[in-house]
Design a protein around this motif. Structure first.
Motif, PDB file in Angstrom:
ATOM      1  N   CYS A  35      -6.007  39.674 -45.116  1.00  0.00           N
ATOM      2  CA  CYS A  35      -5.854  40.508 -43.910  1.00  0.00           C
ATOM      3  C   CYS A  35      -7.190  41.076 -43.453  1.00  0.00           C
ATOM      4  CB  CYS A  35      -4.882  41.661 -44.176  1.00  0.00           C
ATOM      5  SG  CYS A  35      -3.159  41.183 -44.155  1.00  0.00           S
ATOM      6  N   LEU A  36      -8.019  41.484 -44.394  1.00  0.00           N
ATOM      7  CA  LEU A  36      -9.291  42.111 -44.024  1.00  0.00           C
ATOM      8  C   LEU A  36     -10.375  41.100 -43.650  1.00  0.00           C
ATOM      9  CD1 LEU A  36      -9.415  44.966 -46.663  1.00  0.00           C
ATOM     10  CD2 LEU A  36      -8.773  45.118 -44.263  1.00  0.00           C
ATOM     11  N   ASN A  37     -10.289  39.875 -44.178  1.00  0.00           N
ATOM     12  CA  ASN A  37     -11.343  38.885 -43.940  1.00  0.00           C
ATOM     13  C   ASN A  37     -10.944  37.760 -42.997  1.00  0.00           C
ATOM     14  OD1 ASN A  37     -13.292  40.081 -45.606  1.00  0.00           O
ATOM     15  ND2 ASN A  37     -12.286  39.242 -47.409  1.00  0.00           N
ATOM     16  N   SER A  38      -9.733  37.764 -42.527  1.00  0.00           N
ATOM     17  CA  SER A  38      -9.255  36.694 -41.665  1.00  0.00           C
ATOM     18  C   SER A  38      -9.912  36.746 -40.295  1.00  0.00           C
ATOM     19  CB  SER A  38      -7.736  36.817 -41.507  1.00  0.00           C
ATOM     20  OG  SER A  38      -7.263  35.905 -40.549  1.00  0.00           O
ATOM     21  N   ASP A  39     -10.114  35.581 -39.698  1.00  0.00           N
ATOM     22  CA  ASP A  39     -10.644  35.523 -38.336  1.00  0.00           C
ATOM     23  C   ASP A  39      -9.674  36.150 -37.345  1.00  0.00           C
ATOM     24  OD1 ASP A  39     -12.959  34.290 -39.121  1.00  0.00           O
ATOM     25  OD2 ASP A  39     -12.191  32.262 -38.781  1.00  0.00           O
ATOM     26  N   PHE A  40      -8.387  36.097 -37.656  1.00  0.00           N
ATOM     27  CA  PHE A  40      -7.383  36.716 -36.800  1.00  0.00           C
ATOM     28  C   PHE A  40      -7.536  38.235 -36.770  1.00  0.00           C
ATOM     29  CE2 PHE A  40      -5.070  32.931 -38.485  1.00  0.00           C
ATOM     30  CZ  PHE A  40      -5.048  32.202 -37.303  1.00  0.00           C
ATOM     31  N   ALA A  41      -8.074  38.794 -37.865  1.00  0.00           N
ATOM     32  CA  ALA A  41      -8.140  40.246 -38.016  1.00  0.00           C
ATOM     33  C   ALA A  41      -9.248  40.894 -37.193  1.00  0.00           C
ATOM     34  CB  ALA A  41      -8.331  40.602 -39.490  1.00  0.00           C
TER      35      ALA A  41
END
Length: 76
Positions: A35-41
């Motif tokens: 969640c913290l490192n996703s490109d979506f985030a």
């Protein structure tokens, strides 16, 4: 084989519980990291909140497992 017999893995409930909680801890930490490192985030506050919440639940599960293992040790 007779009815009611199992050819599967013979595992105690305590062992299953320890494995299940350990897997839940790993899932919380991996999901939180995703969640913290996703490109979506990037730029989405919801992902950050969810990531930190997952880490928090992972830490609570670690504390729970420590207490569970101490309780098992005391009962022996």
């Amino acid at each position: 084989t007779r009815a009611g017999t199992s050819r599967g893995v013979d595992m105690s409930l305590k062992t299953f519980h320890i494995i299940f909680v350990t897997m839940a801890i790993l899932l919380c930490f991996v999901f939180g990291g995703w969640c913290l490192n996703s490109d979506f985030a990037k730029g989405h506050v919801g992902y950050a909140i969810t990531g930190y919440a997952a880490f928090g639940f992972g830490l609570l599960l670690v504390l729970y497992e420590i207490m569970f293992l101490r309780n098992l040790k005391e009962k022996k």
